[in-house]
Design a protein around this motif. Sequence first.
Motif, PDB file in Angstrom:
ATOM      1  N   GLU A  45       0.893  -1.323  -0.036  1.00  0.00           N
ATOM      2  CA  GLU A  45       0.189   0.131   0.113  1.00  0.00           C
ATOM      3  C   GLU A  45       0.713   1.426   0.073  1.00  0.00           C
ATOM      4  N   THR A  46       2.208   1.151   0.526  1.00  0.00           N
ATOM      5  CA  THR A  46       2.963   2.412   0.344  1.00  0.00           C
ATOM      6  C   THR A  46       4.187   2.087  -0.287  1.00  0.00           C
ATOM      7  N   HIS A  47       4.728   1.076  -0.711  1.00  0.00           N
ATOM      8  CA  HIS A  47       5.897   1.054  -1.478  1.00  0.00           C
ATOM      9  C   HIS A  47       6.082   0.115  -2.469  1.00  0.00           C
ATOM     10  N   TRP A  48       4.770  -0.611  -2.839  1.00  0.00           N
ATOM     11  CA  TRP A  48       4.800  -1.778  -3.819  1.00  0.00           C
ATOM     12  C   TRP A  48       3.239  -1.591  -4.454  1.00  0.00           C
ATOM     13  N   MET A  49       2.949  -0.303  -4.736  1.00  0.00           N
ATOM     14  CA  MET A  49       1.425  -0.267  -5.141  1.00  0.00           C
ATOM     15  C   MET A  49       0.880  -1.014  -6.295  1.00  0.00           C
ATOM     16  N   GLU A  50       1.945  -1.229  -7.305  1.00  0.00           N
ATOM     17  CA  GLU A  50       1.793  -1.621  -8.452  1.00  0.00           C
ATOM     18  C   GLU A  50       1.273  -3.278  -8.433  1.00  0.00           C
ATOM     19  N   ALA A  51       1.455  -3.905  -7.073  1.00  0.00           N
ATOM     20  CA  ALA A  51       1.220  -5.275  -6.711  1.00  0.00           C
ATOM     21  C   ALA A  51      -0.289  -5.286  -6.282  1.00  0.00           C
ATOM     22  N   LEU A  52      -1.201  -4.330  -6.002  1.00  0.00           N
ATOM     23  CA  LEU A  52      -2.194  -4.072  -5.407  1.00  0.00           C
ATOM     24  C   LEU A  52      -3.432  -4.991  -6.231  1.00  0.00           C
ATOM     25  N   PRO A  53      -3.421  -4.834  -7.652  1.00  0.00           N
ATOM     26  CA  PRO A  53      -4.239  -5.332  -8.422  1.00  0.00           C
ATOM     27  C   PRO A  53      -4.154  -6.839  -8.552  1.00  0.00           C
ATOM     28  N   ARG A  54      -2.789  -7.321  -8.081  1.00  0.00           N
ATOM     29  CA  ARG A  54      -3.020  -8.759  -8.209  1.00  0.00           C
ATOM     30  C   ARG A  54      -3.641  -9.467  -6.924  1.00  0.00           C
ATOM     31  N   VAL A  55      -3.983  -8.705  -6.126  1.00  0.00           N
ATOM     32  CA  VAL A  55      -5.029  -9.430  -4.829  1.00  0.00           C
ATOM     33  C   VAL A  55      -6.361  -8.833  -5.133  1.00  0.00           C
ATOM     34  N   GLU A  56      -6.397  -7.492  -5.762  1.00  0.00           N
ATOM     35  CA  GLU A  56      -7.662  -6.831  -5.546  1.00  0.00           C
ATOM     36  C   GLU A  56      -8.628  -7.378  -6.747  1.00  0.00           C
ATOM     37  N   LEU A  57      -7.968  -8.039  -7.675  1.00  0.00           N
ATOM     38  CA  LEU A  57      -8.781  -8.418  -8.835  1.00  0.00           C
ATOM     39  C   LEU A  57      -8.715 -10.076  -8.910  1.00  0.00           C
ATOM     40  N   TYR A  58      -9.786 -10.550  -9.715  1.00  0.00           N
ATOM     41  CA  TYR A  58      -9.784 -11.936  -9.819  1.00  0.00           C
ATOM     42  C   TYR A  58      -8.653 -12.472 -11.010  1.00  0.00           C
ATOM     43  N   HIS A  59      -7.877 -13.299 -10.812  1.00  0.00           N
ATOM     44  CA  HIS A  59      -7.005 -13.815 -11.881  1.00  0.00           C
ATOM     45  C   HIS A  59      -7.120 -15.412 -12.108  1.00  0.00           C
ATOM     46  N   PHE A  60      -7.445 -15.603 -13.288  1.00  0.00           N
ATOM     47  CA  PHE A  60      -7.763 -17.093 -13.744  1.00  0.00           C
ATOM     48  C   PHE A  60      -6.641 -17.885 -14.503  1.00  0.00           C
ATOM     49  N   ASN A  61      -5.301 -17.258 -14.181  1.00  0.00           N
ATOM     50  CA  ASN A  61      -4.099 -17.869 -14.931  1.00  0.00           C
ATOM     51  C   ASN A  61      -3.701 -19.370 -14.548  1.00  0.00           C
ATOM     52  N   ASN A  62      -4.236 -19.788 -13.304  1.00  0.00           N
ATOM     53  CA  ASN A  62      -3.865 -21.003 -12.945  1.00  0.00           C
ATOM     54  C   ASN A  62      -5.093 -21.933 -13.259  1.00  0.00           C
ATOM     55  N   ILE A  63      -5.982 -21.498 -13.789  1.00  0.00           N
ATOM     56  CA  ILE A  63      -7.175 -22.392 -14.427  1.00  0.00           C
ATOM     57  C   ILE A  63      -6.859 -22.340 -15.754  1.00  0.00           C
ATOM     58  N   ARG A  64      -6.859 -23.723 -16.489  1.00  0.00           N
ATOM     59  CA  ARG A  64      -6.537 -23.905 -17.945  1.00  0.00           C
ATOM     60  C   ARG A  64      -7.634 -24.295 -18.845  1.00  0.00           C
ATOM     61  N   PHE A  65      -8.487 -23.449 -19.188  1.00  0.00           N
ATOM     62  CA  PHE A  65      -9.519 -23.642 -20.047  1.00  0.00           C
ATOM     63  C   PHE A  65      -9.626 -22.248 -21.238  1.00  0.00           C
ATOM     64  N   PRO A  66     -10.031 -22.730 -22.229  1.00  0.00           N
ATOM     65  CA  PRO A  66      -9.929 -21.691 -23.309  1.00  0.00           C
ATOM     66  C   PRO A  66     -11.001 -20.625 -23.028  1.00  0.00           C
TER      67      PRO A  66
END
Length: 288
Positions: A124-145
């Motif tokens: 929140e103070t020194h690595w703000m570009e990382a916040l979307p990694r947890v605030e958004l849903y990411h389906f990169n570990n789910i393998r389907f078209p």
Amino acid sequence: MKIAHLILAHSQPDLLKRLVERLTHPDADIYIHLDAKTPLQPFEAIKKLSNVYFIDYRVKVYWGSFNIVQATINGFQQIIRSGRQYGYVNLLSGQDYPLKSATEIHQYLSDNPGKAFMNALVAETHWMEALPRVELYHFNNIRFPGRFVLQGLVNKLMPKRKLPDGLILVGRSQWFTVTGDHIRYITEYWEQHPALQRFVKMTWAPDEFIFQTILYNSKYKADMVDEDLRYIDWSAGGASPKTLTMEDAEKLISSGKFYARKFDQMKDNTVMDRLDKAQNSAPSGGEV
């Protein structure tokens, strides 16, 4: 003091063998998680080396995915099940290489007990570009078209996500050196918090924050040193660090770091010869 080196590997068996041989020490054991997409046969020679153990439960690893966390956890669990008492556990990739001798590495860690050498920037103070990694849903570990189309739709409809239990997000680099006590705490916390496991499965590149976050939000926070002991060159830009070559050799030798990444034996093998020569001629001692 004994050290367990946990190496996450997926290719280049000759480079991995060379790394293992440089880490070899009477008080070192080496554990290797080989990507389940990679056949074991080319790595058979490494399995025969002394004090080398391949992780039994292999997973298929995809860049930026949760499975990198799972591979690491599987390694931690096997290290703990071994019953051996390790002063430090050192996490490496198969494309890392030591900048100091095994004797220097062991001496430095013996002289600095109880530390967690890992990047620990507060998002929140020194690595703000990382916040979307947890605030958004990411389906990169789910393998389907079409998973990324679905991911976009979900993120338009759903509110921002928050880490369970009010955890403060910290991290940056995946690679670290921490104590056996730290590894046991991380593993126990992970196993006892299934909600966190479910949450992390839909984040991006959780290997760069989940272990630091667990320690930072614990009694071990005071042990954390925002120093990972590694030389990594991000000057080329992009999502991956620069592949190090002979032109980087003198910077590596003078860096004071203990490890560097990443190397590619197919691109430049001579840089590692130069590092070996420097280690063999260097006086004992360490710095960061």
